[in-house]
Design a protein around this motif. Structure first.
Motif, PDB file in Angstrom:
ATOM      1  N   ARG A 196      26.225 -31.978 -24.572  1.00 19.85           N
ATOM      2  CA  ARG A 196      26.677 -31.831 -25.958  1.00 19.85           C
ATOM      3  C   ARG A 196      26.323 -30.440 -26.480  1.00 19.85           C
ATOM      4  NH1 ARG A 196      28.168 -36.224 -28.763  1.00 19.85           N
ATOM      5  NH2 ARG A 196      27.536 -35.232 -30.727  1.00 19.85           N
ATOM      6  N   GLU A 197      27.162 -29.971 -27.381  1.00 21.58           N
ATOM      7  CA  GLU A 197      26.929 -28.673 -28.021  1.00 21.58           C
ATOM      8  C   GLU A 197      27.536 -28.700 -29.411  1.00 21.58           C
ATOM      9  OE1 GLU A 197      27.657 -23.866 -27.268  1.00 21.58           O
ATOM     10  OE2 GLU A 197      28.705 -25.361 -26.048  1.00 21.58           O
ATOM     11  N   ASP A 198      26.747 -28.259 -30.395  1.00 24.14           N
ATOM     12  CA  ASP A 198      27.224 -28.171 -31.773  1.00 24.14           C
ATOM     13  C   ASP A 198      27.782 -29.507 -32.258  1.00 24.14           C
ATOM     14  OD1 ASP A 198      27.629 -26.928 -34.175  1.00 24.14           O
ATOM     15  OD2 ASP A 198      29.569 -26.070 -33.620  1.00 24.14           O
ATOM     16  N   GLY A 199      27.089 -30.613 -31.907  1.00 24.40           N
ATOM     17  CA  GLY A 199      27.481 -31.928 -32.384  1.00 24.40           C
ATOM     18  C   GLY A 199      28.670 -32.541 -31.677  1.00 24.40           C
ATOM     19  N   LYS A 200      29.153 -31.925 -30.614  1.00 26.02           N
ATOM     20  CA  LYS A 200      30.318 -32.447 -29.904  1.00 26.02           C
ATOM     21  C   LYS A 200      30.006 -32.569 -28.409  1.00 26.02           C
ATOM     22  CE  LYS A 200      33.569 -30.199 -33.087  1.00 26.02           C
ATOM     23  NZ  LYS A 200      34.708 -29.248 -33.186  1.00 26.02           N
ATOM     24  N   ARG A 201      30.690 -33.521 -27.791  1.00 28.33           N
ATOM     25  CA  ARG A 201      30.532 -33.677 -26.352  1.00 28.33           C
ATOM     26  C   ARG A 201      31.374 -32.644 -25.633  1.00 28.33           C
ATOM     27  NH1 ARG A 201      32.209 -39.171 -24.924  1.00 28.33           N
ATOM     28  NH2 ARG A 201      34.308 -38.333 -24.596  1.00 28.33           N
ATOM     29  N   GLU A 229      19.679 -33.622 -28.915  1.00 27.72           N
ATOM     30  CA  GLU A 229      20.268 -32.732 -29.914  1.00 27.72           C
ATOM     31  C   GLU A 229      19.569 -32.856 -31.257  1.00 27.72           C
ATOM     32  OE1 GLU A 229      24.834 -31.354 -30.830  1.00 27.72           O
ATOM     33  OE2 GLU A 229      24.407 -33.481 -30.545  1.00 27.72           O
ATOM     34  N   THR A 230      19.207 -34.088 -31.623  1.00 33.45           N
ATOM     35  CA  THR A 230      18.561 -34.304 -32.925  1.00 33.45           C
ATOM     36  C   THR A 230      17.051 -34.121 -32.863  1.00 33.45           C
ATOM     37  OG1 THR A 230      18.380 -36.686 -32.473  1.00 33.45           O
ATOM     38  CG2 THR A 230      20.369 -35.915 -33.603  1.00 33.45           C
ATOM     39  N   GLN A 257      23.211 -25.883 -25.169  1.00 33.19           N
ATOM     40  CA  GLN A 257      23.678 -27.219 -24.838  1.00 33.19           C
ATOM     41  C   GLN A 257      22.492 -28.164 -24.629  1.00 33.19           C
ATOM     42  OE1 GLN A 257      24.810 -24.532 -22.734  1.00 33.19           O
ATOM     43  NE2 GLN A 257      26.557 -24.169 -24.099  1.00 33.19           N
ATOM     44  N   TYR A 258      22.749 -29.434 -24.911  1.00 31.67           N
ATOM     45  CA  TYR A 258      21.756 -30.491 -24.730  1.00 31.67           C
ATOM     46  C   TYR A 258      22.312 -31.491 -23.725  1.00 31.67           C
ATOM     47  CZ  TYR A 258      19.760 -28.521 -28.974  1.00 31.67           C
ATOM     48  OH  TYR A 258      19.227 -27.670 -29.905  1.00 31.67           O
ATOM     49  N   GLU A 284      25.208 -40.312 -22.938  1.00 32.26           N
ATOM     50  CA  GLU A 284      25.660 -39.720 -24.201  1.00 32.26           C
ATOM     51  C   GLU A 284      24.619 -39.910 -25.299  1.00 32.26           C
ATOM     52  OE1 GLU A 284      28.537 -37.862 -26.773  1.00 32.26           O
ATOM     53  OE2 GLU A 284      28.345 -38.005 -24.589  1.00 32.26           O
ATOM     54  N   LYS A 297      22.436 -37.107 -27.419  1.00 33.78           N
ATOM     55  CA  LYS A 297      22.342 -37.061 -28.878  1.00 33.78           C
ATOM     56  C   LYS A 297      20.890 -37.028 -29.332  1.00 33.78           C
ATOM     57  CE  LYS A 297      26.718 -39.453 -29.832  1.00 33.78           C
ATOM     58  NZ  LYS A 297      27.352 -40.672 -30.413  1.00 33.78           N
TER      59      LYS A 297
END
Length: 343
Positions: A19-24, A105-106, A3-4, A98, A102
């Protein structure tokens, strides 16, 4: 995948987004306390890979506290983050958290090196002393201005001489004394506190070998040396000495687009206080005429002054000083004024 976490930190509350795997996965809000935030993160994220937040007044505390909790805390440059976060339609703490999640995550962010508490103590000491000196200057000007209204011009003086001049001029002005004396007492008290901090600063400079090394450079005093060491901390933080000039905002900005390509003014990014101290050191080096100030650096700066003017030459010398000081910290060698001495 892990998770991020993004944190939008404010003085009272902190917005959290996971976020995890592109989803919140979850978002919420809790008091701005790293211990409470760490509990909230572990409650909703079993494998946190990174916790990202922006630079700010609480950044140092959050970074070290969250790292102590076993989380991978990452502080990113707020100026860069805002260019991304500013694209959201609605500006809220939750949306900012949020957006930071992201970015984590990126990986599209620029991490900032967070200073240790020891370095921040030295920086706080320098800042407090500077503030007290500024207050004494304001009080001095206030006293002079009030007395000038009544035709009482205080001659140029400092310290005890200033007090004596003020007392002599106020002799016979009973009502004006009641106005000026409280300011004069405050001026004396602030000067005493500033002297106390100055002694602490000099003591810290004497006890640090790196600071004493940098003070071998003409124009570099205890305040500049202490501030530089506190900002750099470990010379290994900069693989190349010339990178320090850019880090302090002393290099020119470049703009290139299509057929346009030019250099502008210096970026003025980074530590503003240290940049100012280096400029003062460069000014001192270029204007002093004593024999011990003679060096290849000064000769180069004076040649620049003839071609570019004093201010640009002083900025160039300040940048060169930043590079030389870092190289000295890396090698442990004292300042070498001329090439003949190097040979």
């Amino acid at each position: 995948m892990g998770q991020y976490i993004g944190l939008d930190v404010s003085l009272k509350d902190t917005a959290i987004s996971i976020r995890e795997d592109g989803k919140r996965m979850w978002r919420g809000k809790c008091p701005s306390d790293p211990g409470i935030i760490a509990q909230a993160v572990r409650k909703h994220a079993d494998d946190p890979l990174s916790v990202v937040f922006e630079t700010g007044p609480l950044a140092t505390w959050f970074f070290h506290a969250l790292t102590g909790e076993g989380l991978r805390a990452i502080c990113i440059e707020a100026r860069h983050a805002q260019k991304i976060l500013g694209e959201t339609l609605n500006k809220t703490d939750a949306n900012d958290a949020e957006g930071l999640a992201k970015l984590a995550e990126t990986g599209f962010y620029k991490a900032v090196r967070v200073k240790s508490f020891e370095a921040m103590l030295i920086r706080s000491l320098v800042a407090a002393r500077t503030q007290l000196l500024a207050i004494t200057t304001q009080l001095t000007n206030q006293i002079r201005g009030l007395m000038k209204t009544f035709g009482l011009v205080v001659p140029k003086s400092k310290g005890r001489v200033f007090i004596e001049k003020v007392n002599d001029l106020l002799d016979g002005h009973v009502e004006l004394k009641g106005i000026i004396y409280p300011l004069l007492e405050a001026w004396q008290a602030v000067r005493e506190r500033a002297s106390t901090l100055s002694r602490q600063l000099l003591l810290a400079a004497r006890q640090c070998q790196s600071t004493r090394l940098l003070m071998t450079i003409p124009g570099v005093g205890a305040i500049t040396a202490v501030s530089y060491v506190a900002a750099i901390e470990d010379p290994k933080n900069f693989p190349k000495s010339r990178s320090v000039g850019a880090w302090l905002g002393l290099t020119t900005r470049r703009y290139q687009s299509g057929e346009m390509d030019f250099n502008g003014h210096i970026s003025r990014r980074g530590d503003q206080r240290l940049r100012g101290l280096l400029y003062e050191a460069a000014t001192s080096l270029l204007t002093r005429t004593r024999a011990e100030t003679v060096s290849d650096l000064k000769t180069w700066g004076l040649q620049l002054r003839e071609r570019l003017g004093f201010k640009r030459a002083a900025v160039a010398v300040a940048r060169k000083l930043a590079v030389i000081m870092h190289s000295m910290l890396k090698t442990g060698q004292t300042f070498i004024p001329t090439r003949e001495e190097l040979a």
